[in-house]
Motif scaffolding. Structure first.
Motif, short mmCIF file in Angstrom:
data_model
loop_
_atom_site.label_atom_id
_atom_site.label_comp_id
_atom_site.label_asym_id
_atom_site.label_seq_id
_atom_site.Cartn_x
_atom_site.Cartn_y
_atom_site.Cartn_z
N GLY A 191 0.70 -1.26 -0.01
CA GLY A 191 0.07 0.07 -0.05
C GLY A 191 0.80 1.16 0.02
N VAL A 192 2.05 1.10 -0.36
CA VAL A 192 2.97 2.43 -0.31
C VAL A 192 2.59 3.23 -1.48
N ILE A 193 2.27 2.47 -2.84
CA ILE A 193 2.04 3.04 -3.87
C ILE A 193 0.48 2.72 -4.17
N ASN A 194 -0.11 3.41 -5.05
CA ASN A 194 -1.66 3.32 -5.49
C ASN A 194 -1.43 2.42 -6.78
N SER A 195 -0.49 2.60 -7.60
CA SER A 195 -0.56 1.75 -8.89
C SER A 195 0.95 1.94 -9.49
N ILE A 196 0.99 0.93 -10.62
CA ILE A 196 2.16 1.01 -11.22
C ILE A 196 1.79 1.35 -12.97
N ALA A 197 2.73 2.39 -13.24
CA ALA A 197 2.47 2.78 -14.66
C ALA A 197 2.21 1.68 -15.54
N ALA A 198 1.36 1.73 -16.84
CA ALA A 198 1.19 0.67 -17.57
C ALA A 198 2.23 0.68 -18.58
N GLU A 199 2.42 -0.61 -19.20
CA GLU A 199 3.50 -0.59 -20.19
C GLU A 199 3.29 0.44 -21.30
N GLY A 200 4.42 1.14 -21.67
CA GLY A 200 4.31 2.22 -22.55
C GLY A 200 4.42 3.72 -21.86
N GLN A 201 4.03 3.55 -20.65
CA GLN A 201 3.53 5.02 -19.61
C GLN A 201 5.04 5.13 -19.00
N THR A 202 5.20 6.47 -18.66
CA THR A 202 5.88 7.10 -17.80
C THR A 202 5.02 6.99 -16.29
N ALA A 203 5.79 7.19 -15.30
CA ALA A 203 5.14 7.56 -14.10
C ALA A 203 4.79 8.75 -14.15
N MET A 204 5.07 9.80 -14.65
CA MET A 204 4.52 11.06 -14.79
C MET A 204 3.35 10.86 -15.73
N ASP A 205 3.24 10.34 -16.62
CA ASP A 205 1.90 10.08 -17.67
C ASP A 205 0.88 9.46 -16.78
N ALA A 206 1.26 8.40 -15.93
CA ALA A 206 0.18 7.76 -15.03
C ALA A 206 -0.22 8.90 -14.06
N ALA A 207 0.57 9.80 -13.43
CA ALA A 207 0.39 10.78 -12.68
C ALA A 207 -0.58 11.69 -13.18
N ARG A 208 -0.42 12.30 -14.32
CA ARG A 208 -1.12 13.05 -15.08
C ARG A 208 -2.48 12.62 -15.21
N ASP A 209 -2.75 11.41 -15.68
CA ASP A 209 -4.01 10.76 -15.76
C ASP A 209 -4.61 10.76 -14.37
N LEU A 210 -4.29 10.39 -13.26
CA LEU A 210 -4.65 10.44 -12.06
C LEU A 210 -5.08 11.89 -11.72
N ALA A 211 -4.10 12.88 -11.92
CA ALA A 211 -4.47 14.35 -11.49
C ALA A 211 -5.79 14.77 -12.36
N THR A 212 -5.65 14.42 -13.69
CA THR A 212 -7.00 14.87 -14.30
C THR A 212 -8.27 14.26 -14.00
N GLU A 213 -8.25 13.24 -13.50
CA GLU A 213 -9.44 12.30 -12.73
C GLU A 213 -9.73 13.29 -11.62
N ILE A 214 -8.87 13.80 -10.75
CA ILE A 214 -9.28 14.47 -9.74
C ILE A 214 -9.98 15.70 -9.91
N THR A 215 -9.31 16.33 -11.07
CA THR A 215 -9.72 17.84 -11.60
C THR A 215 -11.14 17.56 -12.01
N LEU A 216 -11.58 16.49 -12.35
CA LEU A 216 -13.06 16.46 -12.68
C LEU A 216 -14.08 16.38 -11.25
N ALA A 217 -13.56 16.42 -10.26
CA ALA A 217 -14.34 16.67 -9.09
C ALA A 217 -14.20 17.99 -8.75
N SER A 218 -15.16 18.34 -7.82
CA SER A 218 -15.22 19.87 -7.33
C SER A 218 -13.87 19.87 -6.49
#
Length: 276
Positions: A191-218
């Motif tokens: 539980g130290v991390i939430n997820s592992i970047a998918a194949e072909g993704q960097t950690a920053m790519d995955a973090a941006r995807d997660l951040a974008t999901e958060i910005t959809l909320a208030s």
């Protein structure tokens, strides 16, 4: 001569126009991106870098147009290797500012989420930064460790307390006392991390995807949720326990073993402990 001070957020500087020496900043709409930019030192931190991080994270908290932040390290090998032990060994300026290691580890009054994009090794203070963040995503090759005991120190940036609180005392003690390195599969299991970047993704790519999901909320609802969780952490004793860290760490720094451990690391040899 005193070390130069990073500009303060209350000086109304534009962090996106300012040239920092040890970090990079960028924005993608409401997403704030911070990169520790010391690849030649494995993105290790020392006093001037801490002060720059203080400035940018103060600015993030005070800018209503920024909703989510991501912190990562330059390159693809190291997120952050922790305290700059070469600077420590040379008696240099290593102390963090009022908000602790990386300007995050003692920042308890945060009202906005921060994601760690762990793009490589997160060791010592680097892991402490990740533990202090709200969400963590990691590259498949990332490695984690709290190795301080092997250089005569301890994880005084909250690593001991946060790791135990997040993964349980027994698992944490094994990792802390043996300085065992663990990979992303183990980090995800614990539980130290939430997820592992998918194949072909960097950690920053995955973090941006997660951040974008958060910005959809208030953003106000996100902030309220974070404040409640912070209050739970305060009532759980983490905030109360922090004041003991710094005096104990300073006392440890003055021991012969701490000086020997850091010197041995810099000189790439086994330390000779004397328990003094």
């Amino acid at each position: 001569m005193n070390a130069p001070q990073a500009p303060k957020a209350d000086a109304q500087i534009d962090v996106f126009a300012h040239a920092f020496d040890h970090i990079l900043v960028d924005r993608n709409g409401p997403i704030f991106e911070v990169t520790i930019n010391r690849p030649g030192s494995y993105n290790a931190l020392f006093g001037p870098a801490h002060r720059e991080l203080e400035t940018v994270f103060d600015a993030y908290e005070n800018d209503p147009s920024l909703w989510v932040a991501i912190i990562t390290g330059a390159g693809d090998k190291t997120f952050c290797s922790g305290n700059d032990l070469k600077a420590t060994n040379e008696g240099g300026d290593i102390l963090p500012g009022p908000n602790g290691f990386g300007a995050l580890c003692n920042r308890f009054d945060r009202a906005k989420p921060i994601i760690a994009a762990v793009n490589g090794i997160a060791m010592g203070g680097g892991l402490e930064i990740a533990l202090a963040c709200d969400l963590n995503v990691a590259a498949p090759h990332a490695k984690f460790a709290l190795p301080e005991v092997r250089v005569g120190l301890f994880a005084a940036g909250g690593g001991v307390m946060r790791l135990a609180g997040q993964i349980g005392r027994k698992a944490a003690m094994e990792l802390i006392l043996t300085r065992l390195h663990f990979d992303v599969a183990r980090a995800l299991e614990l539980g130290v991390i939430n997820s592992i970047a998918a194949e072909g993704q960097t950690a920053m790519d995955a973090a941006r995807d997660l951040a974008t999901e958060i910005t959809l909320a208030s953003p106000q609802a996100v902030s309220a949720s974070l404040r409640i969780l912070n209050r739970l952490e305060e009532e759980g004793g983490l905030v109360a326990a922090f004041p003991a860290n710094l005096p104990l760490f300073h006392k440890l720094l003055e021991t012969n073993d701490a000086k020997e451990g850091v010197a041995a690391f810099v000189e790439k040899r086994a330390p000779r402990w004397t328990n003094s």
